[in-house]
Motif scaffolding. Structure first.
Motif, PDB file in Angstrom:
ATOM      1  N   SER A 133       4.017  13.826   4.762  1.00 56.59           N
ATOM      2  CA  SER A 133       5.220  13.946   3.945  1.00 56.59           C
ATOM      3  C   SER A 133       5.336  12.752   3.000  1.00 56.59           C
ATOM      4  O   SER A 133       4.665  11.725   3.178  1.00 56.59           O
ATOM      5  CB  SER A 133       6.457  14.003   4.841  1.00 56.59           C
ATOM      6  OG  SER A 133       6.657  12.734   5.468  1.00 56.59           O
ATOM      7  N   ASP A 134       6.215  12.883   2.009  1.00 49.94           N
ATOM      8  CA  ASP A 134       6.426  11.777   1.077  1.00 49.94           C
ATOM      9  C   ASP A 134       6.884  10.519   1.811  1.00 49.94           C
ATOM     10  O   ASP A 134       6.435   9.407   1.501  1.00 49.94           O
ATOM     11  CB  ASP A 134       7.467  12.171   0.020  1.00 49.94           C
ATOM     12  CG  ASP A 134       6.913  13.119  -1.023  1.00 49.94           C
ATOM     13  OD1 ASP A 134       5.698  13.414  -0.982  1.00 49.94           O
ATOM     14  OD2 ASP A 134       7.695  13.574  -1.888  1.00 49.94           O
ATOM     15  N   ARG A 155       9.423   7.762  -7.146  1.00 47.77           N
ATOM     16  CA  ARG A 155       8.603   8.614  -6.281  1.00 47.77           C
ATOM     17  C   ARG A 155       7.953   9.748  -7.065  1.00 47.77           C
ATOM     18  O   ARG A 155       6.774  10.044  -6.891  1.00 47.77           O
ATOM     19  CB  ARG A 155       9.466   9.202  -5.151  1.00 47.77           C
ATOM     20  CG  ARG A 155       9.824   8.219  -4.053  1.00 47.77           C
ATOM     21  CD  ARG A 155      10.366   8.978  -2.855  1.00 47.77           C
ATOM     22  NE  ARG A 155      10.617   8.097  -1.731  1.00 47.77           N
ATOM     23  CZ  ARG A 155      10.562   8.479  -0.463  1.00 47.77           C
ATOM     24  NH1 ARG A 155      10.277   9.741  -0.163  1.00 47.77           N
ATOM     25  NH2 ARG A 155      10.798   7.633   0.514  1.00 47.77           N
ATOM     26  N   GLU A 156       8.738  10.364  -7.918  1.00 51.70           N
ATOM     27  CA  GLU A 156       8.223  11.483  -8.700  1.00 51.70           C
ATOM     28  C   GLU A 156       7.086  11.042  -9.616  1.00 51.70           C
ATOM     29  O   GLU A 156       6.124  11.785  -9.844  1.00 51.70           O
ATOM     30  CB  GLU A 156       9.354  12.107  -9.514  1.00 51.70           C
ATOM     31  CG  GLU A 156       8.924  13.349 -10.297  1.00 51.70           C
ATOM     32  CD  GLU A 156      10.077  13.964 -11.085  1.00 51.70           C
ATOM     33  OE1 GLU A 156       9.828  14.945 -11.809  1.00 51.70           O
ATOM     34  OE2 GLU A 156      11.213  13.458 -10.982  1.00 51.70           O
ATOM     35  N   LEU A 213       4.002   9.164  -6.572  1.00 49.40           N
ATOM     36  CA  LEU A 213       3.426   9.758  -5.366  1.00 49.40           C
ATOM     37  C   LEU A 213       2.362  10.824  -5.612  1.00 49.40           C
ATOM     38  O   LEU A 213       1.406  10.918  -4.826  1.00 49.40           O
ATOM     39  CB  LEU A 213       4.528  10.306  -4.452  1.00 49.40           C
ATOM     40  CG  LEU A 213       5.379   9.243  -3.741  1.00 49.40           C
ATOM     41  CD1 LEU A 213       6.320   9.891  -2.726  1.00 49.40           C
ATOM     42  CD2 LEU A 213       4.515   8.187  -3.047  1.00 49.40           C
ATOM     43  N   ARG A 218      -1.063  10.434  -3.585  1.00 46.60           N
ATOM     44  CA  ARG A 218      -1.529  11.480  -2.670  1.00 46.60           C
ATOM     45  C   ARG A 218      -2.928  11.967  -3.082  1.00 46.60           C
ATOM     46  O   ARG A 218      -3.810  12.165  -2.237  1.00 46.60           O
ATOM     47  CB  ARG A 218      -0.542  12.646  -2.664  1.00 46.60           C
ATOM     48  CG  ARG A 218      -0.834  13.699  -1.603  1.00 46.60           C
ATOM     49  CD  ARG A 218       0.220  14.800  -1.610  1.00 46.60           C
ATOM     50  NE  ARG A 218       1.557  14.292  -1.375  1.00 46.60           N
ATOM     51  CZ  ARG A 218       2.028  13.973  -0.164  1.00 46.60           C
ATOM     52  NH1 ARG A 218       1.240  14.119   0.899  1.00 46.60           N
ATOM     53  NH2 ARG A 218       3.259  13.528  -0.026  1.00 46.60           N
TER      54      ARG A 218
END
Length: 247
Positions: free
Chosen positions: A131-132, A156-157, A160, A164
């Motif tokens: 998960s984030d 985060r947007e 991430l 990832r």
């Protein structure tokens, strides 16, 4: 597409040093290196797709494919000797680019691998599937980001997806058997790095028929941030020694 950032071009430099960022990192990680590196070395920081000024470029989640694209882009810059430095995931990509260059008949003078176990030592990982929140926890554990900063939804947007993707690059990588490198390898790591031990670092020596040295500096996985001066000095000395040993 601008694969390489060079904040301080040095047309008369004897060596170009290509620097590969860590997972989630960008070329800006090496901004200070352009200024502080020995005058005879020109720094070219690799900018992976999907971040900063290349944010619109599609992410690439396969190390072998990404290394080939980087090697293709390097072609106009191979008019002088080339050395490679990579930190963490960047060390893996620097290694694959070194292999690709040698396969094309254009080797490198030195490979510097920082903060990563040897590529042929496979370690399973599933960080890219978490998960984030768990992904942020991993970044904080390694010391690469501030938790408060990563609490911002916009940050985060922005960050991430690339993080990832890069973990997928690293964790799904499988070493392909083949010839060992012809260049010397220097491995650097932090004494308190939770990701790699000196013994694991020494296994890089199995991937070259030249010499391999391991240097341990104080610090954690991102030891090279507070120890930047020491790292740059070590690289400058190693490159100079390569010049002296070249017939």
């Amino acid at each position: 597409m601008n694969w390489f950032h060079c904040h301080q071009p040095r047309p008369y430099a004897g060596t170009r040093l290509f620097c590969f960022p860590h997972a989630g990192g960008s070329a800006s990680f090496y901004r200070g290196w352009h200024r502080d590196m020995a005058p005879a070395i020109e720094v070219r920081a690799v900018q992976y797709p999907g971040r900063a000024d290349r944010r619109a470029a599609p992410l690439i989640d396969d190390a072998h494919h990404l290394a080939k694209l980087i090697t293709d882009a390097m072609a106009p810059l191979l008019d002088r000797p080339v050395a490679l430095f990579g930190h963490s995931m960047g060390a893996l990509l620097a290694y694959e680019v070194a292999r690709e260059l040698e396969a094309r008949g254009r080797g490198v003078t030195h490979l510097f691998a920082s903060g990563r176990h040897a590529p042929h030592e496979h370690r399973a990982g599933d960080t890219y599937e978490r998960s984030d929140d768990e992904l942020v926890d991993e970044l904080v554990r390694l010391g690469g980001v501030d938790r408060e900063l990563m609490a911002d939804p916009e940050i985060r947007e922005l960050t991430l997806p690339a993080v990832r993707n890069d973990y997928r690059v690293d964790e799904t990588y499988r070493h392909r058997p083949g010839g060992v490198l012809a260049c010397p390898v220097t491995v650097l790591l932090g004494a308190d790095d939770p990701e790699v031990t000196p013994g694991q670092a020494a296994r890089w020596g199995e991937l070259t028929r030249d010499r391999c040295g391991v240097r341990v500096l104080d610090g954690d996985h991102f030891y090279l941030v507070p120890r930047q001066d020491e790292v740059i000095a070590a690289l400058s000395r190693a490159v100079a020694m390569t010049w002296l040993s070249t017939p």
